[in-house]
Design a protein around this motif. Structure first.
Motif, PDB file in Angstrom:
ATOM      1  N   GLU A   3       0.833  -1.189   0.000  1.00 32.48           N
ATOM      2  CA  GLU A   3       0.000   0.000   0.000  1.00 32.48           C
ATOM      3  C   GLU A   3       0.870   1.242   0.000  1.00 32.48           C
ATOM      4  O   GLU A   3       2.048   1.208   0.362  1.00 32.48           O
ATOM      5  CB  GLU A   3      -0.924   0.004   1.216  1.00 32.48           C
ATOM      6  N   VAL A   4       0.254   2.334  -0.408  1.00 35.12           N
ATOM      7  CA  VAL A   4       0.904   3.639  -0.372  1.00 35.12           C
ATOM      8  C   VAL A   4       0.700   4.225   1.019  1.00 35.12           C
ATOM      9  O   VAL A   4      -0.414   4.180   1.551  1.00 35.12           O
ATOM     10  CB  VAL A   4       0.287   4.578  -1.433  1.00 35.12           C
ATOM     11  N   THR A   5       1.762   4.740   1.610  1.00 40.14           N
ATOM     12  CA  THR A   5       1.641   5.370   2.919  1.00 40.14           C
ATOM     13  C   THR A   5       1.990   6.849   2.819  1.00 40.14           C
ATOM     14  O   THR A   5       2.769   7.252   1.938  1.00 40.14           O
ATOM     15  CB  THR A   5       2.539   4.682   3.969  1.00 40.14           C
ATOM     16  N   GLN A   6       1.385   7.642   3.702  1.00 39.65           N
ATOM     17  CA  GLN A   6       1.621   9.082   3.702  1.00 39.65           C
ATOM     18  C   GLN A   6       1.791   9.591   5.132  1.00 39.65           C
ATOM     19  O   GLN A   6       1.118   9.109   6.052  1.00 39.65           O
ATOM     20  CB  GLN A   6       0.435   9.828   3.069  1.00 39.65           C
ATOM     21  N   THR A   7       2.716  10.533   5.277  1.00 44.10           N
ATOM     22  CA  THR A   7       2.898  11.188   6.571  1.00 44.10           C
ATOM     23  C   THR A   7       3.088  12.684   6.366  1.00 44.10           C
ATOM     24  O   THR A   7       3.643  13.105   5.334  1.00 44.10           O
ATOM     25  CB  THR A   7       4.133  10.630   7.315  1.00 44.10           C
ATOM     26  N   PRO A   8       2.626  13.513   7.307  1.00 45.35           N
ATOM     27  CA  PRO A   8       1.774  13.150   8.436  1.00 45.35           C
ATOM     28  C   PRO A   8       0.334  12.958   7.973  1.00 45.35           C
ATOM     29  O   PRO A   8       0.014  13.247   6.825  1.00 45.35           O
ATOM     30  CB  PRO A   8       1.902  14.376   9.346  1.00 45.35           C
ATOM     31  N   SER A   9      -0.519  12.505   8.865  1.00 48.62           N
ATOM     32  CA  SER A   9      -1.923  12.381   8.495  1.00 48.62           C
ATOM     33  C   SER A   9      -2.612  13.740   8.535  1.00 48.62           C
ATOM     34  O   SER A   9      -3.573  13.980   7.801  1.00 48.62           O
ATOM     35  CB  SER A   9      -2.639  11.396   9.422  1.00 48.62           C
ATOM     36  N   HIS A  10      -2.126  14.624   9.385  1.00 41.69           N
ATOM     37  CA  HIS A  10      -2.684  15.964   9.487  1.00 41.69           C
ATOM     38  C   HIS A  10      -1.547  16.942   9.755  1.00 41.69           C
ATOM     39  O   HIS A  10      -0.709  16.700  10.615  1.00 41.69           O
ATOM     40  CB  HIS A  10      -3.722  16.036  10.624  1.00 41.69           C
ATOM     41  N   GLN A  11      -1.520  18.024   8.985  1.00 44.32           N
ATOM     42  CA  GLN A  11      -0.489  19.055   9.119  1.00 44.32           C
ATOM     43  C   GLN A  11      -1.184  20.405   9.244  1.00 44.32           C
ATOM     44  O   GLN A  11      -1.997  20.768   8.378  1.00 44.32           O
ATOM     45  CB  GLN A  11       0.415  19.060   7.885  1.00 44.32           C
ATOM     46  N   VAL A  12      -0.878  21.105  10.312  1.00 47.78           N
ATOM     47  CA  VAL A  12      -1.407  22.457  10.494  1.00 47.78           C
ATOM     48  C   VAL A  12      -0.244  23.430  10.362  1.00 47.78           C
ATOM     49  O   VAL A  12       0.819  23.216  10.960  1.00 47.78           O
ATOM     50  CB  VAL A  12      -2.080  22.616  11.878  1.00 47.78           C
ATOM     51  N   THR A  13      -0.419  24.480   9.585  1.00 49.39           N
ATOM     52  CA  THR A  13       0.665  25.420   9.365  1.00 49.39           C
ATOM     53  C   THR A  13       0.120  26.835   9.270  1.00 49.39           C
ATOM     54  O   THR A  13      -1.076  27.036   9.042  1.00 49.39           O
ATOM     55  CB  THR A  13       1.443  25.060   8.089  1.00 49.39           C
ATOM     56  N   GLN A  14       1.001  27.794   9.443  1.00 49.62           N
ATOM     57  CA  GLN A  14       0.631  29.195   9.304  1.00 49.62           C
ATOM     58  C   GLN A  14       0.824  29.616   7.848  1.00 49.62           C
ATOM     59  O   GLN A  14       1.750  29.147   7.157  1.00 49.62           O
ATOM     60  CB  GLN A  14       1.509  30.066  10.202  1.00 49.62           C
ATOM     61  N   MET A  15      -0.029  30.489   7.401  1.00 48.53           N
ATOM     62  CA  MET A  15       0.085  31.033   6.052  1.00 48.53           C
ATOM     63  C   MET A  15       1.493  31.588   5.828  1.00 48.53           C
ATOM     64  O   MET A  15       2.054  32.260   6.703  1.00 48.53           O
ATOM     65  CB  MET A  15      -0.948  32.155   5.889  1.00 48.53           C
ATOM     66  N   GLY A  16       2.061  31.263   4.678  1.00 44.29           N
ATOM     67  CA  GLY A  16       3.402  31.725   4.347  1.00 44.29           C
ATOM     68  C   GLY A  16       4.505  30.746   4.705  1.00 44.29           C
ATOM     69  O   GLY A  16       5.643  30.915   4.262  1.00 44.29           O
ATOM     70  N   GLN A  17       4.183  29.745   5.494  1.00 42.18           N
ATOM     71  CA  GLN A  17       5.181  28.747   5.876  1.00 42.18           C
ATOM     72  C   GLN A  17       5.329  27.686   4.789  1.00 42.18           C
ATOM     73  O   GLN A  17       4.425  27.445   3.989  1.00 42.18           O
ATOM     74  CB  GLN A  17       4.801  28.068   7.188  1.00 42.18           C
ATOM     75  N   GLU A  18       6.462  27.022   4.813  1.00 35.53           N
ATOM     76  CA  GLU A  18       6.728  25.905   3.900  1.00 35.53           C
ATOM     77  C   GLU A  18       6.286  24.603   4.557  1.00 35.53           C
ATOM     78  O   GLU A  18       6.458  24.414   5.765  1.00 35.53           O
ATOM     79  CB  GLU A  18       8.230  25.843   3.602  1.00 35.53           C
ATOM     80  N   VAL A  19       5.697  23.728   3.750  1.00 33.97           N
ATOM     81  CA  VAL A  19       5.351  22.402   4.243  1.00 33.97           C
ATOM     82  C   VAL A  19       5.871  21.353   3.266  1.00 33.97           C
ATOM     83  O   VAL A  19       5.973  21.595   2.064  1.00 33.97           O
ATOM     84  CB  VAL A  19       3.834  22.208   4.444  1.00 33.97           C
ATOM     85  N   ILE A  20       6.202  20.209   3.820  1.00 35.82           N
ATOM     86  CA  ILE A  20       6.606  19.060   3.018  1.00 35.82           C
ATOM     87  C   ILE A  20       5.724  17.889   3.393  1.00 35.82           C
ATOM     88  O   ILE A  20       5.664  17.494   4.561  1.00 35.82           O
ATOM     89  CB  ILE A  20       8.090  18.701   3.238  1.00 35.82           C
ATOM     90  N   LEU A  21       5.041  17.356   2.401  1.00 34.14           N
ATOM     91  CA  LEU A  21       4.208  16.186   2.590  1.00 34.14           C
ATOM     92  C   LEU A  21       4.961  14.984   2.039  1.00 34.14           C
ATOM     93  O   LEU A  21       5.531  15.051   0.943  1.00 34.14           O
ATOM     94  CB  LEU A  21       2.865  16.356   1.872  1.00 34.14           C
ATOM     95  N   ARG A  22       4.913  13.896   2.798  1.00 35.71           N
ATOM     96  CA  ARG A  22       5.720  12.733   2.442  1.00 35.71           C
ATOM     97  C   ARG A  22       4.872  11.524   2.069  1.00 35.71           C
ATOM     98  O   ARG A  22       3.789  11.317   2.621  1.00 35.71           O
ATOM     99  CB  ARG A  22       6.668  12.381   3.583  1.00 35.71           C
ATOM    100  N   CYS A  23       5.408  10.729   1.186  1.00 40.12           N
ATOM    101  CA  CYS A  23       4.705   9.559   0.665  1.00 40.12           C
ATOM    102  C   CYS A  23       5.731   8.446   0.439  1.00 40.12           C
ATOM    103  O   CYS A  23       6.860   8.711   0.023  1.00 40.12           O
ATOM    104  CB  CYS A  23       4.030   9.938  -0.648  1.00 40.12           C
ATOM    105  N   VAL A  24       5.316   7.222   0.705  1.00 36.73           N
ATOM    106  CA  VAL A  24       6.104   6.063   0.300  1.00 36.73           C
ATOM    107  C   VAL A  24       5.238   5.260  -0.666  1.00 36.73           C
ATOM    108  O   VAL A  24       4.256   4.639  -0.264  1.00 36.73           O
ATOM    109  CB  VAL A  24       6.519   5.187   1.498  1.00 36.73           C
ATOM    110  N   PRO A  25       5.548   5.320  -1.957  1.00 37.19           N
ATOM    111  CA  PRO A  25       4.758   4.572  -2.949  1.00 37.19           C
ATOM    112  C   PRO A  25       4.959   3.064  -2.812  1.00 37.19           C
ATOM    113  O   PRO A  25       5.837   2.604  -2.083  1.00 37.19           O
ATOM    114  CB  PRO A  25       5.324   5.075  -4.284  1.00 37.19           C
ATOM    115  N   ILE A  26       4.135   2.307  -3.522  1.00 42.28           N
ATOM    116  CA  ILE A  26       4.292   0.866  -3.573  1.00 42.28           C
ATOM    117  C   ILE A  26       5.630   0.549  -4.243  1.00 42.28           C
ATOM    118  O   ILE A  26       5.991   1.170  -5.252  1.00 42.28           O
ATOM    119  CB  ILE A  26       3.104   0.224  -4.315  1.00 42.28           C
TER     120      ILE A  26
END
Lengths: 116, 115
Positions: A3-26
């Motif tokens: 299965e494909v997994t993703q982290t985090p399940s929920h990310q809260v950030t302030q406007m203007g901030q950088e975020v990185i969403l992570r995934c591990v594909p099959i």
């Protein structure tokens, strides 16, 4: 079953901030994707990635977005300066290359991004 | 952008009966079609697909029919089970020859199977 997994399940950030969403594909998949779903709207394609480069992107995927495969297992989506309208569920997906399952994309559980 | 349309937002059927979910598309370049099932707070789960060279594909209780001239596809679930209750999305792509793989999704149909 893989299965494909993703982290985090929920990310809260302030406007203007950088975020990185992570995934591990099959593991034996070679095509990777990011989609998003704004609350109450359709699932929308952002970008596809193959052979270490972007193969297709939508008009949503502007200069604020970037993707990377930093190692042999992870696939990331970076949003450089988040906006309120980036709040959405972000889904990673992966697929094999050849037929007959040429475009059967398998989705992860998603990361809910909330921009305050 | 209404390239893929699911005109029924919801459908309710009795357990054991047939569920028929419909999807229409406008882009004649679409050549591969998929159905996904989605539970709340989860990602879409792939169910079944069909390429434009076929008019039917079957996998267990799920059958997808494609009518290219009408630009219409449908998903049949027989027999329906309470565990099938979810939102079903139709999706399409236009790239078997070009390698394009972006999926265009419909808005979904919420299926409720009554015990």
């Amino acid at each position: 079953e893989p299965e494909v997994t993703q982290t985090p399940s929920h990310q809260v950030t302030q406007m203007g901030q950088e975020v990185i969403l992570r995934c591990v594909p099959i593991s034996n998949h070679l095509y990777f994707y990011w989609y998003r779903q704004i609350l109450g709207q359709k699932v929308e394609f952002l970008v596809s990635f193959y052979n270490n480069e972007i193969s297709e992107k939508s008009e949503i995927f502007d200069d604020q977005f970037s993707v990377e495969r930093p190692d042999g297992s992870n696939f990331t989506l970076k949003i450089r300066s988040t906006k309120l309208e980036d709040s959405a569920m972000y889904f990673c997906a992966s697929s094999e290359v050849g037929s007959p399952s040429y475009n059967e994309q398998f989705f992860g559980p998603g990361t809910r991004l909330t921009v305050l | 952008d209404q390239q893929v349309k699911q005109n029924s937002p919801s459908l309710s059927v009795q357990e054991g009966r047939i569920s028929i979910l419909n999807c229409d598309y406008t882009n004649s370049m679409f050549d591969y079609f998929l159905w996904y099932k989605k539970y709340p707070a989860e990602g879409p789960t792939f169910l079944i697909s069909i390429s434009s060279i076929k008019d039917k594909n079957e996998d267990g209780r799920f059958t997808v029919f494609l009518n290219k001239s009408a630009k219409h596809l449908s998903l049949h679930i027989v027999p329906s089970q309470p565990g099938d209750s979810a939102v079903y999305f139709c999706a399409a792509s236009a790239g078997m020859d070009t390698g394009r793989r972006a999926l265009t999704f419909g808005s979904g149909t919420r299926l409720q199977v009554q015990p």
